[in-house]
Design an enzyme around this catalytic site. Structure first.
Site, PDB file in Angstrom:
ATOM      1  N   MET A  30       0.839  -1.199   0.000  1.00  8.70           N
ATOM      2  CA  MET A  30       0.000   0.000   0.000  1.00  8.70           C
ATOM      3  C   MET A  30       0.875   1.251   0.000  1.00  8.70           C
ATOM      4  SD  MET A  30      -3.467  -0.813   2.136  1.00  8.70           S
ATOM      5  CE  MET A  30      -2.746  -0.780   3.769  1.00  8.70           C
ATOM      6  N   GLY A  31       2.132   1.073  -0.397  1.00  9.90           N
ATOM      7  CA  GLY A  31       3.033   2.220  -0.459  1.00  9.90           C
ATOM      8  C   GLY A  31       3.660   2.527   0.883  1.00  9.90           C
ATOM      9  N   ALA A  32       4.196   3.757   0.999  1.00  4.56           N
ATOM     10  CA  ALA A  32       4.967   4.152   2.187  1.00  4.56           C
ATOM     11  C   ALA A  32       6.051   3.099   2.437  1.00  4.56           C
ATOM     12  CB  ALA A  32       4.066   4.329   3.406  1.00  4.56           C
ATOM     13  N   LEU A  33       6.856   2.857   1.409  1.00  7.07           N
ATOM     14  CA  LEU A  33       7.814   1.762   1.435  1.00  7.07           C
ATOM     15  C   LEU A  33       8.860   1.939   2.535  1.00  7.07           C
ATOM     16  CD1 LEU A  33       8.475   1.260  -2.393  1.00  7.07           C
ATOM     17  CD2 LEU A  33       6.704   0.214  -0.958  1.00  7.07           C
ATOM     18  N   HIS A  37       9.544  -3.758   3.035  1.00  9.26           N
ATOM     19  CA  HIS A  37       9.167  -3.911   1.630  1.00  9.26           C
ATOM     20  C   HIS A  37      10.390  -4.184   0.757  1.00  9.26           C
ATOM     21  CE1 HIS A  37       5.748  -1.135   2.974  1.00  9.26           C
ATOM     22  NE2 HIS A  37       5.182  -2.294   2.704  1.00  9.26           N
ATOM     23  N   GLY A 147       5.188 -10.887   3.531  1.00  7.17           N
ATOM     24  CA  GLY A 147       5.923 -10.922   4.789  1.00  7.17           C
ATOM     25  C   GLY A 147       5.167 -11.648   5.887  1.00  7.17           C
ATOM     26  N   ASP A 150       2.489  -9.844   8.779  1.00  5.83           N
ATOM     27  CA  ASP A 150       1.031  -9.952   8.708  1.00  5.83           C
ATOM     28  C   ASP A 150       0.686 -11.435   8.600  1.00  5.83           C
ATOM     29  OD1 ASP A 150       0.179  -7.068   8.569  1.00  5.83           O
ATOM     30  OD2 ASP A 150       1.547  -7.131   6.867  1.00  5.83           O
ATOM     31  N   SER A 185       7.141  -1.073   9.894  1.00  6.62           N
ATOM     32  CA  SER A 185       5.739  -0.902   9.523  1.00  6.62           C
ATOM     33  C   SER A 185       5.536   0.519   9.032  1.00  6.62           C
ATOM     34  CB  SER A 185       4.826  -1.155  10.730  1.00  6.62           C
ATOM     35  OG  SER A 185       3.489  -0.762  10.456  1.00  6.62           O
ATOM     36  N   ARG A 187       3.068   2.209   9.608  1.00  6.04           N
ATOM     37  CA  ARG A 187       2.379   2.944  10.674  1.00  6.04           C
ATOM     38  C   ARG A 187       3.322   3.440  11.765  1.00  6.04           C
ATOM     39  NH1 ARG A 187      -1.777  -0.684   9.006  1.00  6.04           N
ATOM     40  NH2 ARG A 187      -3.733   0.417   8.593  1.00  6.04           N
TER      41      ARG A 187
END
Length: 292
Positions: A30-33, A37, A147, A150, A185, A187
């Site tokens: 979902m991006g925000a690498l 990632h 990964g 999750d 993460s 987040r």
């Protein structure tokens, strides 16, 4: 690196690659690498001749009170990181092209999602599985790398691929951690500096569980009590759930069994940020057997 936004064109491109006998690997994000990632992309590069990275913030896996609208979307930075990582195709569709007018079909993920993340986030896994299925069909990938962080998501995807005979090989990648143990993460950027320090209690809880198991403890209730005590030492930490499950079925277990795969699951609020983590637990007899 070629950036593609249109699903039909991405699918046509992937089909052309297949006809040229190119082995395709896909990494879905979902991006925000971040480093996690990048570790998936490294595995993809090692296992396939063509790597597709997808960036799509999927609204169907966010609940009404979750962070869809504030989820980070640094696309230019992500694209630069993807190019530097050797990505061949960056597929970044918009919501309207993925869910065209009248879209109504979705994957029903079943019993494996009735607990933990599925219970806390109703509809999340159906939305996740639906978009993963679409992205597998669009990318026509032979391999897909996900990964272990999750963990329940990974179990759902593996079951879906098996149940639908999709023919995609799922490669599991280990959790990537910072030096202090906090799992990478997207987040994590929501954490203040003080909260960031407190967030290490998730990993400290995992280490405590592993220590107890290494000492021979097999009663999961006692292990979880100790884990909760560690996490509770952080003033801004609130446990959403903890559990120890069969790693494949996600059924809870009361006793760790030798030669079985168990997974410790954690979901913890640090202030207003919800973090998840997990780790495999190996009973003493199993660990000893592997050492011989």
């Amino acid at each position: 690196m070629q950036i593609i936004n249109d699903p039909a064109y991405m699918q046509k491109t992937a089909e052309s690659l297949r006809l040229k006998h190119q082995l395709i690997a896909v990494v879905m994000t979902m991006g925000a690498l971040h480093e996690g990632h990048l570790s998936l992309l490294k595995i993809a590069k090692e296992n396939a001749g063509t790597v597709i990275l997808t960036i799509f913030v999927n609204p169907r896996q966010f609940g009404p009170d979750e962070d869809f609208h504030r989820y980070p979307r640094p696309f230019e930075k992500d694209a630069a990181m993807a190019k530097a990582a050797g990505v061949d195709y960056l597929f970044a569709p918009d919501v309207e092209s993925m869910y065209t007018e009248g879209f109504q079909t979705q994957v029903n993920t079943g019993d494996i999602t009735n607990r933990f993340e599925g219970e806390k986030r109703p509809g999340h896994f159906n939305g996740m599985a639906t978009v993963v299925l679409k992205l597998l069909m669009i990318s026509k990938a032979h391999l897909a790398i996900f990964g272990e962080k999750d963990a329940q998501q990974l179990a759902v995807i593996k079951r879906m691929v098996r149940d639908f005979n999709l023919g995609t090989t799922i490669i599991e990648a280990p959790v990537v951690r910072n030096e202090d143990g906090l799992a990478t993460s997207s987040r994590n950027i929501y954490l203040s500096s003080q909260e960031r320090q407190q967030a290490t209690v998730l990993y400290q809880g995992i280490l405590r569980a592993k220590e107890l198991v290494a000492q021979g403890m097999t009663e999961t209730e006692k292990i979880l009590e100790e884990v909760a005590a560690v996490i509770g030492s952080a003033p801004d930490a609130t446990i959403d759930y903890t559990g120890i499950v069969d790693a494949d079925t996600f059924a809870e277990t009361g006793t760790l069994r030798p030669n079985a795969h168990h997974r410790l699951l954690l979901a913890v609020w640090i202030g207003s940020t919800r973090l998840i983590d997990n780790s495999i637990l190996e009973p003493l007899e199993q660990s000893a057997a592997q050492d011989t």
